[in-house]
Design an enzyme around this catalytic site. Structure first.
Site, PDB file in Angstrom:
ATOM      1  N   CYS A 187       0.718  -1.285  -0.149  1.00 17.92           N
ATOM      2  CA  CYS A 187      -0.201   0.214  -0.123  1.00 17.92           C
ATOM      3  C   CYS A 187       0.877   1.203  -0.140  1.00 17.92           C
ATOM      4  CB  CYS A 187      -1.129   0.056   1.160  1.00 17.92           C
ATOM      5  SG  CYS A 187      -2.157   1.421   1.372  1.00 17.92           S
ATOM      6  N   ASP A 207       0.379   3.907   1.559  1.00 19.31           N
ATOM      7  CA  ASP A 207       0.337   4.336   2.943  1.00 19.31           C
ATOM      8  C   ASP A 207       1.912   4.703   3.423  1.00 19.31           C
ATOM      9  OD1 ASP A 207       0.165   4.521   5.970  1.00 19.31           O
ATOM     10  OD2 ASP A 207      -2.010   3.889   5.628  1.00 19.31           O
ATOM     11  N   ARG A 230       2.901   4.760   6.496  1.00 23.65           N
ATOM     12  CA  ARG A 230       3.520   4.060   7.456  1.00 23.65           C
ATOM     13  C   ARG A 230       3.717   2.682   7.207  1.00 23.65           C
ATOM     14  NH1 ARG A 230      -2.346   5.183  10.314  1.00 23.65           N
ATOM     15  NH2 ARG A 230      -2.897   4.434   8.085  1.00 23.65           N
ATOM     16  N   HIS A 236      -1.936  -4.071   4.777  1.00 21.14           N
ATOM     17  CA  HIS A 236      -1.857  -3.898   6.487  1.00 21.14           C
ATOM     18  C   HIS A 236      -3.385  -3.707   7.024  1.00 21.14           C
ATOM     19  CE1 HIS A 236      -2.611   0.747   5.895  1.00 21.14           C
ATOM     20  NE2 HIS A 236      -2.495   0.282   4.601  1.00 21.14           N
ATOM     21  N   CYS A 270      -6.106  -0.162   6.866  1.00 19.69           N
ATOM     22  CA  CYS A 270      -5.951   0.258   5.416  1.00 19.69           C
ATOM     23  C   CYS A 270      -7.324   1.297   5.032  1.00 19.69           C
ATOM     24  CB  CYS A 270      -6.054  -0.607   4.378  1.00 19.69           C
ATOM     25  SG  CYS A 270      -5.447   0.039   2.692  1.00 19.69           S
TER      26      CYS A 270
HETATM   27 CO    CO Z   1      -3.345   1.222   3.054  1.00 20.64          CO
END
Ligand code: CO
Length: 215
Positions: free
Chosen positions: A42, A44, A46, A98, A101
């Site tokens: 992803c 993302d 993080r 994750h 999400c």
């Molecule tokens: Co995500």
């Protein structure tokens, strides 16, 4: 949060530190990369690929998009996959989702967020196909996290169902597709135990090389 000019200053420090630890490091990478892994994760912020698994530049090829989707009409992802398998000859494809999400959450929110609705449409279908199981959870977080796992499982299959991957298996190239999920809460990734490593792991309907098993 560092200011923009600090990023370049950080970069100088990082480069100096890497060179101090291994004076030939960058020189070696100039000539070639030979990663054994392709990470599909992803976007993302993080969930940074290299940091999570402790790999250096040159050791992991990375493709990231919102909700770590592998869509057969996405030329970006398909090009990354083809290059990784046919040129770099990676041995493992890691599909890494994750928990928590935002892309998965958005897909089932019954709200329109714009263009992203189209990108996330497959997750909505996945939810609907598994509605009975999804509704068995009595809280929203567990339901979302279960869908995050289901999404990884589906994307692992989507990788395995490509002609690129199946042709690699047909010519005997070692290649395993893995499904992992990462927890933002403790920084740990776990293997979902759904690895696919050859044509025999596929349903006949999804085989695109070597004809049908029986025929
Ligand atoms: Co995500």
């Amino acid at each position: 949060m560092p200011k923009l000019y600090e990023l370049l200053s950080n970069n100088v420090k990082w480069s100096e530190q890497m060179t101090r630890e291994d004076p030939e490091f960058f020189q070696r990478l100039v000539h070639a990369q030979s990663p054994e892994y392709l990470w599909i994760g992803c976007s993302d912020s993080r969930v940074p690929a290299n940091e999570i698994v402790g790999l250096l530049p040159g050791e992991i090829f990375v493709h990231r998009n919102i909700a770590n989707l592998v869509v057969h009409t996405d030329f970006n992802c398909m090009s990354v996959l083809e290059y990784s398998v046919e040129v770099l000859k990676v041995k493992h494809v890691l599909v890494v989702g994750h928990y928590g999400c935002g892309g998965v959450r958005a897909a089932i929110s019954r709200t329109s967020f714009g263009l992203i609705d189209n990108w996330l449409y497959g997750i909505k279908n996945l939810y609907y196909r598994n509605k009975y199981r999804m509704d068995s959870f009595d809280n929203e977080e567990d339901r979302l996290n279960f869908l995050c796992e289901l999404n990884v499982m589906q994307q692992v299959k989507n990788v395995a169902h490509t002609a690129v991957v199946q042709r690699a298996w047909e010519r005997g190239q070692p290649l395993t597709i893995h499904g992992w999920i990462y927890s933002l809460k403790d920084g740990l990734a776990k293997d979902l135990g759904i690895s696919i490593k050859g044509l025999d792991d596929l349903a006949d309907e999804y085989r695109v090389v070597n004809g049908l098993k029986d025929g």
